[in-house]
Design an enzyme around this catalytic site. Structure first.
Site, PDB file in Angstrom:
ATOM      1  N   GLY A  20       0.029  -7.453   5.729  1.00 50.62           N
ATOM      2  CA  GLY A  20       0.266  -7.137   4.321  1.00 50.62           C
ATOM      3  C   GLY A  20      -0.063  -8.250   3.350  1.00 50.62           C
ATOM      4  O   GLY A  20       0.453  -8.271   2.221  1.00 50.62           O
ATOM      5  N   ASN A  22      -2.830  -8.598   1.763  1.00 51.49           N
ATOM      6  CA  ASN A  22      -3.519  -7.974   0.610  1.00 51.49           C
ATOM      7  C   ASN A  22      -2.510  -7.282  -0.308  1.00 51.49           C
ATOM      8  O   ASN A  22      -2.628  -7.361  -1.526  1.00 51.49           O
ATOM      9  CB  ASN A  22      -4.596  -7.000   1.092  1.00 51.49           C
ATOM     10  N   LEU A  92      -4.918   1.231   8.962  1.00 45.04           N
ATOM     11  CA  LEU A  92      -5.802   1.437  10.117  1.00 45.04           C
ATOM     12  C   LEU A  92      -6.057   2.903  10.466  1.00 45.04           C
ATOM     13  O   LEU A  92      -6.947   3.206  11.254  1.00 45.04           O
ATOM     14  CB  LEU A  92      -5.234   0.703  11.343  1.00 45.04           C
ATOM     15  N   ASN A 109     -10.774   0.795  -0.519  1.00 47.11           N
ATOM     16  CA  ASN A 109     -10.464   0.101   0.728  1.00 47.11           C
ATOM     17  C   ASN A 109     -11.042  -1.307   0.662  1.00 47.11           C
ATOM     18  O   ASN A 109     -12.079  -1.522   0.044  1.00 47.11           O
ATOM     19  CB  ASN A 109     -11.103   0.862   1.907  1.00 47.11           C
ATOM     20  N   HIS A 111     -12.584  -4.257   3.040  1.00 46.11           N
ATOM     21  CA  HIS A 111     -13.145  -4.406   4.392  1.00 46.11           C
ATOM     22  C   HIS A 111     -13.680  -5.833   4.571  1.00 46.11           C
ATOM     23  O   HIS A 111     -14.360  -6.354   3.675  1.00 46.11           O
ATOM     24  CB  HIS A 111     -14.269  -3.374   4.603  1.00 46.11           C
ATOM     25  N   ASP A 152     -15.903   3.697   5.978  1.00 47.45           N
ATOM     26  CA  ASP A 152     -16.518   2.497   5.363  1.00 47.45           C
ATOM     27  C   ASP A 152     -17.857   2.780   4.679  1.00 47.45           C
ATOM     28  O   ASP A 152     -18.691   1.875   4.547  1.00 47.45           O
ATOM     29  CB  ASP A 152     -16.737   1.382   6.421  1.00 47.45           C
ATOM     30  N   GLU A 181     -10.874 -11.540   0.159  1.00 50.10           N
ATOM     31  CA  GLU A 181     -10.306 -10.187   0.045  1.00 50.10           C
ATOM     32  C   GLU A 181      -9.243 -10.145  -1.042  1.00 50.10           C
ATOM     33  O   GLU A 181      -9.227  -9.244  -1.883  1.00 50.10           O
ATOM     34  CB  GLU A 181      -9.657  -9.768   1.368  1.00 50.10           C
TER      35      GLU A 181
HETATM   36  C1  GRF Z   1      -7.933  -7.179   6.160  1.00 52.31           C
HETATM   37  O1  GRF Z   1      -8.798  -8.024   6.837  1.00 52.31           O
HETATM   38  C2  GRF Z   1      -8.684  -6.010   5.588  1.00 52.31           C
HETATM   39  O2  GRF Z   1      -9.984  -6.306   5.245  1.00 52.31           O
HETATM   40  C3  GRF Z   1      -8.669  -5.029   6.701  1.00 52.31           C
HETATM   41  O3  GRF Z   1      -7.415  -5.208   7.327  1.00 52.31           O
HETATM   42  C4  GRF Z   1      -6.948  -6.546   7.103  1.00 52.31           C
HETATM   43  C5  GRF Z   1      -5.572  -6.433   6.531  1.00 52.31           C
HETATM   44  O4  GRF Z   1      -4.950  -7.673   6.317  1.00 52.31           O
HETATM   45  N1  GRF Z   1      -8.948  -3.700   6.213  1.00 52.31           N
HETATM   46  P1  GRF Z   1      -3.521  -7.726   5.632  1.00 52.31           P
HETATM   47  O5  GRF Z   1      -2.600  -6.791   6.382  1.00 52.31           O
HETATM   48  O6  GRF Z   1      -3.687  -7.329   4.209  1.00 52.31           O
HETATM   49  O7  GRF Z   1      -3.072  -9.150   5.758  1.00 52.31           O
END
Ligand code: GRF
Length: 200
Positions: A20, A22, A92, A109, A111, A152, A181
């Site tokens: 988490g 992000n 996921l 999303n 990626h 994607d 990200e």
């Molecule tokens: C990230 O690398 C994102 O690009 C991918 O899943 C990962 C999630 O990381 N889709 P987090 O849970 O936000 O730390």
């Protein structure tokens, strides 16, 4: 440029499966005023994960959906019409087509590669960075894109690159790409918020 402070709150749903970070970058951007008049209305997880704790720490309504035959129905009930943008932040599970259609151009999303390279089924987490290194790529990065039923493959909104240095490992790349990200995810939300206010 429209001032988001003079408009209605921009409501996000953030979908998570993992650590988490992000999600945290969005929470922090709201607290720091980098995202104005934006709220995370709901966090939805498809498994027990640390992202849930991050959400609960900030009193965000948080729900867990079960993967299986009720998955689509549960998501449809949680993702109500008032949500302006759904953010897949390390989610996921594959989103059902009905959700992609209901929220057309309103799901994004993040990626960890320069899409269209290293995307699609099975390309997630460390696997992406291992494949990038195995192919001796000179650069990698992160992409924010719209979500469509095809994995994607939706239109790219933002992308940022980094150069790969001699001897770098998949873990190092993952850490560096993660930093990007966090930045471009917040930037993409801000861009789409502006676009929303222009259109409404
Ligand atoms: C990230 O690398 C994102 O690009 C991918 O899943 C990962 C999630 O990381 N889709 P987090 O849970 O936000 O730390």
């Amino acid at each position: 440029m429209i001032n988001p402070e003079q408009t209605s709150t921009y409501k996000l749903a953030v979908l998570v499966s993992g650590n988490g970070t992000n999600l945290q970058s969005i929470i922090d951007a709201i607290h720091k005023g980098e995202l104005i008049n934006t709220e995370i209305s709901i966090v939805v997880a498809d498994r027990d994960c640390f992202a849930i704790e991050r959400a609960l720490d900030h009193d965000i309504p948080t729900f867990m959906v079960e993967r299986g035959k009720e998955f689509e129905q549960q998501l449809l009930e949680l993702l109500t019409d008032d949500i302006n943008l759904i953010v897949l932040a390390g989610f996921l599970s594959i989103l059902p087509t009905s959700i992609c259609e209901k929220f057309h151009q309103r799901i994004i999303n993040i990626h960890p590669s320069l899409l269209p390279k290293y995307g699609g089924r099975g390309m997630y987490g460390k696997k992406v960075h291992e494949a990038v290194l195995a192919n001796r790529e000179k650069e990698t990065g992160a992409t924010v894109h719209f979500v469509t039923p095809e994995i994607d493959a939706g239109e790219i909104i933002l992308q940022e690159k980094i150069t790969i240095k001699e001897g770098e490992t998949a873990e190092w790349l993952a850490a560096k790409v993660h930093q990007i990200e966090h930045k471009i995810l917040v930037e993409a939300i801000r861009l789409l918020q502006q676009k929303h206010y222009h259109e409404n």
